[in-house]
Scaffold this motif. Structure first.
Motif, short mmCIF file in Angstrom:
data_model
loop_
_atom_site.label_atom_id
_atom_site.label_comp_id
_atom_site.label_asym_id
_atom_site.label_seq_id
_atom_site.Cartn_x
_atom_site.Cartn_y
_atom_site.Cartn_z
N VAL A 26 37.01 -9.69 -11.38
CA VAL A 26 36.18 -8.50 -11.55
C VAL A 26 37.15 -7.33 -11.57
O VAL A 26 38.03 -7.23 -10.71
CB VAL A 26 35.16 -8.34 -10.40
CG1 VAL A 26 34.31 -7.10 -10.58
CG2 VAL A 26 34.28 -9.58 -10.29
N VAL A 27 37.02 -6.46 -12.57
CA VAL A 27 38.01 -5.40 -12.75
C VAL A 27 37.36 -4.03 -12.80
O VAL A 27 36.25 -3.86 -13.30
CB VAL A 27 38.85 -5.67 -14.04
CG1 VAL A 27 37.99 -5.58 -15.28
CG2 VAL A 27 40.03 -4.74 -14.15
N ARG A 28 38.06 -3.04 -12.21
CA ARG A 28 37.68 -1.63 -12.33
C ARG A 28 38.66 -1.01 -13.30
O ARG A 28 39.86 -0.93 -13.02
CB ARG A 28 37.75 -0.92 -10.98
CG ARG A 28 37.26 0.54 -11.05
CD ARG A 28 37.62 1.33 -9.81
NE ARG A 28 39.06 1.60 -9.83
CZ ARG A 28 39.83 1.65 -8.76
NH1 ARG A 28 39.37 1.42 -7.57
NH2 ARG A 28 41.12 1.90 -8.89
N ILE A 34 33.14 -0.92 -13.99
CA ILE A 34 33.28 -2.24 -13.38
C ILE A 34 32.79 -3.30 -14.38
O ILE A 34 31.73 -3.15 -14.97
CB ILE A 34 32.43 -2.36 -12.10
CG1 ILE A 34 32.79 -1.25 -11.10
CG2 ILE A 34 32.56 -3.74 -11.47
CD1 ILE A 34 34.13 -1.36 -10.47
N SER A 35 33.59 -4.35 -14.58
CA SER A 35 33.19 -5.43 -15.48
C SER A 35 33.83 -6.74 -15.04
O SER A 35 34.75 -6.76 -14.24
CB SER A 35 33.58 -5.10 -16.92
OG SER A 35 34.98 -5.00 -17.03
N ARG A 45 42.25 -2.34 -11.84
CA ARG A 45 42.34 -2.99 -10.53
C ARG A 45 41.47 -4.23 -10.53
O ARG A 45 40.27 -4.15 -10.78
CB ARG A 45 41.84 -2.00 -9.47
CG ARG A 45 41.72 -2.55 -8.08
CD ARG A 45 43.06 -2.50 -7.39
NE ARG A 45 42.89 -2.80 -5.98
CZ ARG A 45 43.43 -3.86 -5.41
NH1 ARG A 45 44.17 -4.69 -6.11
NH2 ARG A 45 43.28 -4.08 -4.13
N GLY A 46 42.04 -5.37 -10.26
CA GLY A 46 41.30 -6.62 -10.31
C GLY A 46 41.11 -7.25 -8.95
O GLY A 46 41.94 -7.11 -8.05
N VAL A 47 39.98 -7.93 -8.81
CA VAL A 47 39.64 -8.67 -7.60
C VAL A 47 39.18 -10.05 -8.04
O VAL A 47 38.48 -10.18 -9.04
CB VAL A 47 38.51 -7.97 -6.82
CG1 VAL A 47 38.08 -8.78 -5.62
CG2 VAL A 47 38.93 -6.59 -6.39
N TYR A 48 39.57 -11.08 -7.30
CA TYR A 48 39.24 -12.45 -7.69
C TYR A 48 38.19 -13.04 -6.76
O TYR A 48 38.15 -12.72 -5.57
CB TYR A 48 40.51 -13.32 -7.65
CG TYR A 48 41.47 -12.93 -8.73
CD1 TYR A 48 41.44 -13.55 -9.98
CD2 TYR A 48 42.40 -11.90 -8.55
CE1 TYR A 48 42.31 -13.18 -10.99
CE2 TYR A 48 43.27 -11.52 -9.55
CZ TYR A 48 43.21 -12.17 -10.77
OH TYR A 48 44.06 -11.79 -11.78
N LEU A 49 37.35 -13.90 -7.36
CA LEU A 49 36.23 -14.48 -6.64
C LEU A 49 35.99 -15.90 -7.15
O LEU A 49 36.08 -16.15 -8.35
CB LEU A 49 35.00 -13.62 -6.93
CG LEU A 49 33.79 -13.69 -6.03
CD1 LEU A 49 34.18 -13.29 -4.61
CD2 LEU A 49 32.72 -12.77 -6.53
N GLY A 79 24.64 -10.33 -10.57
CA GLY A 79 23.83 -11.24 -11.37
C GLY A 79 24.67 -12.00 -12.39
O GLY A 79 24.50 -13.20 -12.59
N GLN A 80 25.60 -11.28 -13.03
CA GLN A 80 26.50 -11.91 -14.00
C GLN A 80 27.40 -12.94 -13.32
O GLN A 80 27.67 -14.00 -13.88
CB GLN A 80 27.35 -10.85 -14.72
CG GLN A 80 26.57 -9.98 -15.66
CD GLN A 80 27.42 -8.85 -16.24
OE1 GLN A 80 28.62 -8.77 -16.00
NE2 GLN A 80 26.78 -7.96 -16.98
N LEU A 81 27.86 -12.63 -12.11
CA LEU A 81 28.70 -13.58 -11.37
C LEU A 81 27.92 -14.85 -11.04
O LEU A 81 28.46 -15.95 -11.13
CB LEU A 81 29.23 -12.93 -10.09
CG LEU A 81 30.32 -11.88 -10.28
CD1 LEU A 81 30.53 -11.09 -9.01
CD2 LEU A 81 31.62 -12.53 -10.73
N LEU A 82 26.66 -14.70 -10.68
CA LEU A 82 25.83 -15.87 -10.37
C LEU A 82 25.54 -16.67 -11.64
O LEU A 82 25.45 -17.90 -11.59
CB LEU A 82 24.53 -15.45 -9.68
CG LEU A 82 24.70 -14.91 -8.25
CD1 LEU A 82 23.39 -14.37 -7.74
CD2 LEU A 82 25.25 -15.98 -7.33
#
Length: 89
Positions: A26-28, A34-35, A45-49, A79-82
């Motif tokens: 997920v990146v800002r 945010i996308s 800036r990225g975050v991993y999940l 919702g998109q992540l799910l």
């Protein structure tokens, strides 16, 4: 021959180190948008999940994505992540 290292990243949901390719980014963007980054190469800036319901719910409950990206995350992104999690099964 030299063995190539596999990049590792930490999931903000379960706090475990995993292969970068097995995680969702997920990146800002620099503009503050945010996308979900399917390529892993977007600027910002990225975050991993982990792509599973438990990690997404832990991240949402603890506001871990919001803390890491320093911006509020809409329910649409969660919702998109799910949806990604459901497609992997």
């Amino acid at each position: 021959m030299k063995i190539k290292k596999i990049p590792q990243r930490k999931c903000v949901g379960c706090n475990e180190m995993k292969d970068k390719k097995s995680l969702v980014r997920v990146v800002r963007s620099p503009e503050g948008e945010i996308s979900i980054d399917s390529t892993g190469k977007k600027n910002g800036r990225g975050v991993y999940l982990c792509p599973n319901r438990e990690c997404v719910e832990k991240a949402k409950k603890g506001k871990r994505l919001e803390k890491a990206l320093e911006k509020t995350i809409s329910d649409e992104i969660y919702g998109q992540l799910l949806e990604i999690e459901n497609h992997d099964e």
